[in-house]
Design a protein around this motif. Sequence first.
Motif, PDB file in Angstrom:
ATOM      1  N   VAL A  29       0.819  -1.204   0.000  1.00 12.31           N
ATOM      2  CA  VAL A  29       0.000   0.000   0.000  1.00 12.31           C
ATOM      3  C   VAL A  29       0.858   1.263   0.000  1.00 12.31           C
ATOM      4  O   VAL A  29       1.741   1.427   0.856  1.00 12.31           O
ATOM      5  N   SER A  30       0.584   2.136  -0.949  1.00 11.38           N
ATOM      6  CA  SER A  30       1.223   3.458  -0.949  1.00 11.38           C
ATOM      7  C   SER A  30       0.195   4.507  -0.561  1.00 11.38           C
ATOM      8  O   SER A  30      -0.969   4.432  -0.958  1.00 11.38           O
ATOM      9  N   THR A  31       0.642   5.457   0.257  1.00 12.61           N
ATOM     10  CA  THR A  31      -0.213   6.534   0.728  1.00 12.61           C
ATOM     11  C   THR A  31       0.588   7.822   0.765  1.00 12.61           C
ATOM     12  O   THR A  31       1.817   7.826   0.622  1.00 12.61           O
ATOM     13  N   LEU A  32      -0.124   8.933   0.967  1.00  9.10           N
ATOM     14  CA  LEU A  32       0.509  10.230   1.192  1.00  9.10           C
ATOM     15  C   LEU A  32      -0.031  10.817   2.490  1.00  9.10           C
ATOM     16  O   LEU A  32      -1.228  10.717   2.776  1.00  9.10           O
ATOM     17  N   SER A  33       0.849  11.452   3.253  1.00  8.67           N
ATOM     18  CA  SER A  33       0.397  12.173   4.431  1.00  8.67           C
ATOM     19  C   SER A  33      -0.216  13.507   4.010  1.00  8.67           C
ATOM     20  O   SER A  33      -0.127  13.914   2.843  1.00  8.67           O
ATOM     21  N   ALA A  41       3.775   0.317   2.780  1.00  7.76           N
ATOM     22  CA  ALA A  41       3.653  -0.745   3.782  1.00  7.76           C
ATOM     23  C   ALA A  41       2.995  -1.964   3.164  1.00  7.76           C
ATOM     24  O   ALA A  41       2.029  -1.833   2.405  1.00  7.76           O
ATOM     25  N   PRO A  42       3.494  -3.164   3.473  1.00 12.14           N
ATOM     26  CA  PRO A  42       2.824  -4.400   3.044  1.00 12.14           C
ATOM     27  C   PRO A  42       1.754  -4.802   4.046  1.00 12.14           C
ATOM     28  O   PRO A  42       2.028  -4.917   5.240  1.00 12.14           O
ATOM     29  N   ILE A  43       0.547  -4.998   3.575  1.00 13.14           N
ATOM     30  CA  ILE A  43      -0.586  -5.367   4.432  1.00 13.14           C
ATOM     31  C   ILE A  43      -1.114  -6.711   3.953  1.00 13.14           C
ATOM     32  O   ILE A  43      -1.594  -6.829   2.822  1.00 13.14           O
ATOM     33  N   SER A  44      -1.046  -7.725   4.817  1.00 12.21           N
ATOM     34  CA  SER A  44      -1.470  -9.063   4.386  1.00 12.21           C
ATOM     35  C   SER A  44      -2.830  -9.476   4.947  1.00 12.21           C
ATOM     36  O   SER A  44      -3.263 -10.597   4.702  1.00 12.21           O
ATOM     37  N   PHE A  45      -3.482  -8.594   5.698  1.00 12.81           N
ATOM     38  CA  PHE A  45      -4.892  -8.803   6.017  1.00 12.81           C
ATOM     39  C   PHE A  45      -5.666  -8.023   4.957  1.00 12.81           C
ATOM     40  O   PHE A  45      -6.104  -6.895   5.192  1.00 12.81           O
ATOM     41  N   THR A  79      -6.534  11.584   4.206  1.00 10.94           N
ATOM     42  CA  THR A  79      -6.601  12.044   2.813  1.00 10.94           C
ATOM     43  C   THR A  79      -7.693  11.369   1.999  1.00 10.94           C
ATOM     44  O   THR A  79      -8.100  11.885   0.953  1.00 10.94           O
ATOM     45  N   GLY A  80      -8.159  10.173   2.450  1.00 11.16           N
ATOM     46  CA  GLY A  80      -9.201   9.463   1.724  1.00 11.16           C
ATOM     47  C   GLY A  80      -8.725   8.767   0.470  1.00 11.16           C
ATOM     48  O   GLY A  80      -9.549   8.348  -0.353  1.00 11.16           O
ATOM     49  N   GLU A  81      -7.404   8.608   0.319  1.00  7.36           N
ATOM     50  CA  GLU A  81      -6.864   7.989  -0.896  1.00  7.36           C
ATOM     51  C   GLU A  81      -5.746   7.006  -0.553  1.00  7.36           C
ATOM     52  O   GLU A  81      -5.031   7.180   0.433  1.00  7.36           O
ATOM     53  N   PHE A  82      -5.591   5.991  -1.396  1.00  6.62           N
ATOM     54  CA  PHE A  82      -4.452   5.090  -1.296  1.00  6.62           C
ATOM     55  C   PHE A  82      -4.350   4.265  -2.575  1.00  6.62           C
ATOM     56  O   PHE A  82      -5.263   4.250  -3.397  1.00  6.62           O
ATOM     57  N   VAL A  83      -3.222   3.603  -2.736  1.00  5.17           N
ATOM     58  CA  VAL A  83      -2.994   2.722  -3.884  1.00  5.17           C
ATOM     59  C   VAL A  83      -2.555   1.361  -3.364  1.00  5.17           C
ATOM     60  O   VAL A  83      -1.709   1.276  -2.468  1.00  5.17           O
ATOM     61  N   VAL A  84      -3.140   0.310  -3.891  1.00 10.31           N
ATOM     62  CA  VAL A  84      -2.703  -1.054  -3.600  1.00 10.31           C
ATOM     63  C   VAL A  84      -1.890  -1.543  -4.788  1.00 10.31           C
ATOM     64  O   VAL A  84      -2.380  -1.595  -5.917  1.00 10.31           O
ATOM     65  N   ASN A  85      -0.628  -1.880  -4.525  1.00  3.13           N
ATOM     66  CA  ASN A  85       0.289  -2.379  -5.544  1.00  3.13           C
ATOM     67  C   ASN A  85       0.524  -3.867  -5.325  1.00  3.13           C
ATOM     68  O   ASN A  85       0.598  -4.327  -4.180  1.00  3.13           O
ATOM     69  N   ASN A  93      12.411  -8.183  -1.763  1.00  2.00           N
ATOM     70  CA  ASN A  93      13.256  -7.559  -0.743  1.00  2.00           C
ATOM     71  C   ASN A  93      12.729  -6.186  -0.359  1.00  2.00           C
ATOM     72  O   ASN A  93      12.711  -5.824   0.823  1.00  2.00           O
ATOM     73  N   ALA A  94      12.286  -5.412  -1.344  1.00  2.00           N
ATOM     74  CA  ALA A  94      11.761  -4.083  -1.060  1.00  2.00           C
ATOM     75  C   ALA A  94      10.454  -4.161  -0.295  1.00  2.00           C
ATOM     76  O   ALA A  94      10.183  -3.336   0.587  1.00  2.00           O
ATOM     77  N   VAL A  95       9.620  -5.162  -0.620  1.00  2.00           N
ATOM     78  CA  VAL A  95       8.373  -5.359   0.127  1.00  2.00           C
ATOM     79  C   VAL A  95       8.690  -5.565   1.603  1.00  2.00           C
ATOM     80  O   VAL A  95       8.083  -4.932   2.489  1.00  2.00           O
ATOM     81  N   HIS A  96       9.640  -6.428   1.889  1.00  2.00           N
ATOM     82  CA  HIS A  96      10.001  -6.705   3.277  1.00  2.00           C
ATOM     83  C   HIS A  96      10.565  -5.463   3.962  1.00  2.00           C
ATOM     84  O   HIS A  96      10.189  -5.138   5.099  1.00  2.00           O
ATOM     85  N   ASP A  97      11.457  -4.765   3.281  1.00  2.00           N
ATOM     86  CA  ASP A  97      12.080  -3.589   3.888  1.00  2.00           C
ATOM     87  C   ASP A  97      11.062  -2.486   4.158  1.00  2.00           C
ATOM     88  O   ASP A  97      11.227  -1.694   5.096  1.00  2.00           O
TER      89      ASP A  97
END
Length: 237
Positions: A29-33, A41-45, A79-85, A93-97
């Motif tokens: 998930v990518s977001t903006l403040s 952040a990786p979200i597995s739920f 913000t009411g917005e996000f992207v799921v990648n 490796n980048a997902v984990h980091d």
Amino acid sequence: MIIDAQALTESAAYKLLIGSILPRPIAWVSTLSRQGVANLAPISFFTAVGRRPPKISLSLQPRSDGTSLKDTFTNIRDTGEFVVNMATVPDANAVHDSAHEYDPEEDEFTVLGIGKAACEVVSVPRIASAPIAYECRLDRIIPVSGTENVVWGEILRFHIRDDLYLERGRIDTGALSPVGRLAAEYTYVENTFTTPLSAEALTAVQGTRMRRLDGKAADFSPIDTPLWSPSGSTRSD
């Protein structure tokens, strides 16, 4: 073994859930403040919850201190917005980091060297290397406890790499190598089948353990190390 769920701590319940609901797809998930700082952040739920309009859900636990809300949640709320990648093997490796708890003022795309790509209708950047991404608008927040929340998002745009989009609107799933979660570890999908399977095929896999790609012992689990926390976040070495 029968376990009374009401007698479990949050950590104990989390271990049982992540060890038995699997493989779990990863929403990267990518977001903006509000200040415009990008977060990953990786979200597995994570799962789909609707088709018309298409909607997905994210279940978000607190940070590793057990009380603070994750930047992913506060950014979506504010913000009411996000992207799921989509998380795939080349980005594993980048997902984990990206599961490390960085300061809210740090742009995690920059810290991790991950390329950004623009979205069409949300201001949040998507991950340039992700083969599939969903631009999402917040639909609702469902509180689970004081620090845990379920977020529903409506998908406004699908970004699908051209070579993956086949006739009749089908995705070439065999070309994706998606990464999923097994308890606190990862797996990637490398086989496919339809049923019925032959007796020989069933016998060949019965009682076998999963093949490790990292060279660690067959019974290794990050849950048994100090690097794991019952928040989904990754602690530093």
